[in-house]
Structure formats: structure tokens, C-alpha cells
Motif scaffolding. Structure first.
Motif, mmCIF file in Angstrom:
data_model
loop_
_atom_site.group_PDB
_atom_site.id
_atom_site.type_symbol
_atom_site.label_atom_id
_atom_site.label_comp_id
_atom_site.label_asym_id
_atom_site.label_seq_id
_atom_site.Cartn_x
_atom_site.Cartn_y
_atom_site.Cartn_z
ATOM 1 N N HIS A 90 2.423 -0.557 -5.173
ATOM 2 C CA HIS A 90 2.208 -1.972 -4.891
ATOM 3 C C HIS A 90 3.176 -2.440 -3.808
ATOM 4 O O HIS A 90 4.326 -2.008 -3.763
ATOM 5 C CB HIS A 90 2.424 -2.819 -6.143
ATOM 6 C CG HIS A 90 1.506 -2.461 -7.269
ATOM 7 N ND1 HIS A 90 1.760 -2.777 -8.576
ATOM 8 C CD2 HIS A 90 0.307 -1.793 -7.268
ATOM 9 C CE1 HIS A 90 0.782 -2.341 -9.344
ATOM 10 N NE2 HIS A 90 -0.105 -1.730 -8.578
ATOM 11 N N GLY A 91 2.713 -3.339 -2.964
ATOM 12 C CA GLY A 91 3.592 -3.939 -1.971
ATOM 13 C C GLY A 91 3.663 -3.133 -0.691
ATOM 14 O O GLY A 91 2.941 -2.152 -0.482
ATOM 15 N N GLU A 92 4.570 -3.552 0.195
ATOM 16 C CA GLU A 92 4.724 -2.937 1.510
ATOM 17 C C GLU A 92 5.413 -1.589 1.363
ATOM 18 O O GLU A 92 6.515 -1.501 0.812
ATOM 19 C CB GLU A 92 5.541 -3.874 2.399
ATOM 20 C CG GLU A 92 5.484 -3.529 3.859
ATOM 21 C CD GLU A 92 6.145 -4.595 4.732
ATOM 22 O OE1 GLU A 92 5.985 -4.527 5.966
ATOM 23 O OE2 GLU A 92 6.829 -5.476 4.166
ATOM 24 N N CYS A 93 4.774 -0.551 1.868
ATOM 25 C CA CYS A 93 5.248 0.815 1.616
ATOM 26 C C CYS A 93 5.060 1.668 2.858
ATOM 27 O O CYS A 93 3.984 1.670 3.461
ATOM 28 C CB CYS A 93 4.479 1.414 0.434
ATOM 29 S SG CYS A 93 4.974 3.087 -0.010
ATOM 30 N N PHE A 94 6.111 2.394 3.237
ATOM 31 C CA PHE A 94 6.069 3.275 4.394
ATOM 32 C C PHE A 94 6.440 4.694 3.975
ATOM 33 O O PHE A 94 7.344 4.889 3.158
ATOM 34 C CB PHE A 94 7.041 2.808 5.477
ATOM 35 C CG PHE A 94 6.743 1.435 6.009
ATOM 36 C CD1 PHE A 94 5.739 1.245 6.948
ATOM 37 C CD2 PHE A 94 7.469 0.344 5.558
ATOM 38 C CE1 PHE A 94 5.467 -0.017 7.437
ATOM 39 C CE2 PHE A 94 7.204 -0.927 6.046
ATOM 40 C CZ PHE A 94 6.188 -1.110 6.989
ATOM 41 N N HIS A 95 5.748 5.674 4.556
ATOM 42 C CA HIS A 95 6.029 7.081 4.288
ATOM 43 C C HIS A 95 6.832 7.655 5.445
ATOM 44 O O HIS A 95 6.391 7.628 6.591
ATOM 45 C CB HIS A 95 4.718 7.861 4.122
ATOM 46 C CG HIS A 95 4.915 9.325 3.923
ATOM 47 N ND1 HIS A 95 4.011 10.270 4.349
ATOM 48 C CD2 HIS A 95 5.927 10.027 3.334
ATOM 49 C CE1 HIS A 95 4.457 11.474 4.050
ATOM 50 N NE2 HIS A 95 5.607 11.358 3.436
ATOM 51 N N HIS A 96 8.030 8.161 5.144
ATOM 52 C CA HIS A 96 8.895 8.784 6.146
ATOM 53 C C HIS A 96 9.274 10.176 5.677
ATOM 54 O O HIS A 96 10.238 10.349 4.924
ATOM 55 C CB HIS A 96 10.145 7.936 6.374
ATOM 56 C CG HIS A 96 9.927 6.726 7.208
ATOM 57 N ND1 HIS A 96 9.977 6.734 8.581
ATOM 58 C CD2 HIS A 96 9.612 5.463 6.866
ATOM 59 C CE1 HIS A 96 9.728 5.537 9.050
ATOM 60 N NE2 HIS A 96 9.489 4.743 8.024
#
Length: 251
Positions: free
Chosen positions: A229-235
Motif C-alpha cells: 500500500h502507498g508510494e513504493c519504489f523498487h531499488h
């Protein structure tokens, strides 16, 4: 300047080569492989190296082996990242914090481009052998975190510590209730991992009135990300992205 970066984790040795700050090659070796044999072969392929730095969580013996191999092959010393209580805007919550978690927080705090929100609180989640969660205030104060078994480790624990449950190798495709033992294990473990992260997001929002920006890294990040849920970035390279920050002077 050609810089070799190494991330020696609990399951794999990840590596990448930077040339003038740009990644030009990368890969990994499994910890189960014979490093005495594989490292010289890998280093032959990499070519010239001017500097080398590493994050090590898999033990002093691994660092000793890596350091000797790097020195012998490239004639450079292997720099080992060490956690600093206060560095480049990050204030850690307690002593004994794992260096991989510290590096990931450094990188998340300094992520550039459109997603950089210096005043935003962040949740840094590593989805590897263990799932670790670390909470960062917008000002860089480490608010603490969690360590629980990762998806693969939970599967192995169920298989080895119970009499009849199978070892499930495939990735879960859903979190719906399973209709076989394998599906119950697979879907249930994914649901547990996702719930852990989403619960922390909800608790943070309840306590502070806003959501965290979530940064995911580790081998199971792509499995977990669709359910967050919510703002999520994959690094994928968050730990190694922190290595450069760990050795840069503050300015």
C-alpha cells in the motif's frame, strides 16, 4: 576511475563495476559456490580495478577471503564499510545495526530524481534471506526497525521442522486461500510478508498522520511489491548505492 563494489550477503555475493560513476557490469556468486575457484575467474573477466569497497554481513572469514583475493588480483586494498552512528544525515537508533541496513538507509535518504522527497519519512525494506524494515524520519533519524525470516527461509523452516509439509520452490502467484498444502504455504507466507510491511505503514500513518515512502530491495522485492500500500519504489542495488555515500566525505 574503475571501482569494484561488493555486497556479501547471507545468500549471495553481489558485485558491480563502476567506471566514472556509471555501472558497466554486474552479477553475483552464490555463497554455496567455491569462491577460491570462482573469484579469480570473475576477476579476470572484470579487468582493471582502481579501488574496491564492500558491505559484509556474511562474516569475518568471508571478508578475509575477499580482501586477499582482491589484493592479490588487483593490487588494491578492499575497503570495508562500517556503520557510523551519525553520517550524511542519518542518525542510527542503536549500536550493532547491520551494515547492509545502514547502507540501504543512506541510499534511500539520498535518492535523487523525481522520487526524492527530502522531507518525506521513509520505510526501507530488504526482502532477502531475512526481511528487514527500517523507519527513517524526514530529517534522517532512524526510528528503529524489524527483522523477520524472509520468504524462502520461512518455506525451508516449515519443510525442515515439520513431518509432512513439502518444500515449495515456486513463487506465490496470489494471496488467496490455498487449496493444496503447497498453495497454503506459498500464499500464506507471501501474505505474512506483505501484512508485515503494510501494517507498519498503517501504524506509522496512525502515529504521525502521514504515510512513509517505501523503498524495497532484495531478491523477493518484485514478488512483494504489487501488494504494498502507498508510494513504493523498487531499488535492487540500494545497499551498493549506499557504499559510495559511506566513503564520501561529508560536505
Amino acid at each position: 576511475m574503475r571501482i569494484l563494489e561488493l555486497d556479501a550477503g547471507n545468500s549471495r555475493l553481489k558485485w558491480r563495476l563502476l567506471n566514472k560513476g556509471q555501472v558497466i557490469s554486474n552479477g553475483f556468486l552464490a555463497n554455496s559456490e567455491d569462491w577460491q575457484y570462482e573469484l579469480p575467474r570473475l576477476f579476470d573477466q572484470i579487468g582493471r580495478v582502481d579501488s574496491a569497497r564492500a558491505s559484509i554481513v556474511s562474516g569475518d572469514e568471508r571478508f578475509t577471503l575477499l580482501s586477499a583475493a582482491v589484493n592479490q588480483h588487483f593490487n588494491v586494498s578492499l575497503l570495508k564499510a562500517e556503520v557510523k552512528e551519525q553520517w550524511r544525515g542519518i542518525q542510527v537508533a542503536y549500536s550493532g545495526l547491520g551494515v547492509d541496513r545502514w547502507l540501504a538507509m543512506l541510499a534511500a535518504h539520498h535518492v535523487g530524481g523525481a522520487e526524492h522527497k527530502e522531507s518525506s519519512s521513509k520505510m526501507v525494506v530488504s526482502c532477502g534471506t531475512a526481511i528487514t524494515i527500517d523507519l527513517l524520519s524526514g530529517s534522517g533519524n532512524h526510528l528503529g526497525g524489524y527483522i523477520v525470516p524472509g520468504v524462502g527461509l520461512m518455506k525451508r523452516m516449515l519443510h525442515t521442522r515439520t513431518a509432512q509439509l513439502p518444500m515449495v520452490e515456486a513463487e506465490a502467484l496470489t494471496m488467496t486461500p490455498g487449496t493444496s498444502s503447497a498453495d497454503c504455504i506459498n500464499n500464506g507466507i507471501l501474505a505474512m510478508a506483505v501484512a508485515m510491511i503494510n501494517t507498519q505503514q498503517s501504524q506509522y500513518k496512525a502515529a504521525y498522520g502521514k504515510e512513509c515512502v517505501i523503498y524495497l530491495t532484495g531478491g523477493d522485492a518484485t514478488l512483494i511489491q504489487p501488494y504494498i500500500h502507498g508510494e513504493c519504489f523498487h531499488h535492487p542495488s540500494l545497499v551498493m548505492d549506499g557504499l559510495g555515500l559511506a566513503f564520501e566525505e561529508e560536505g
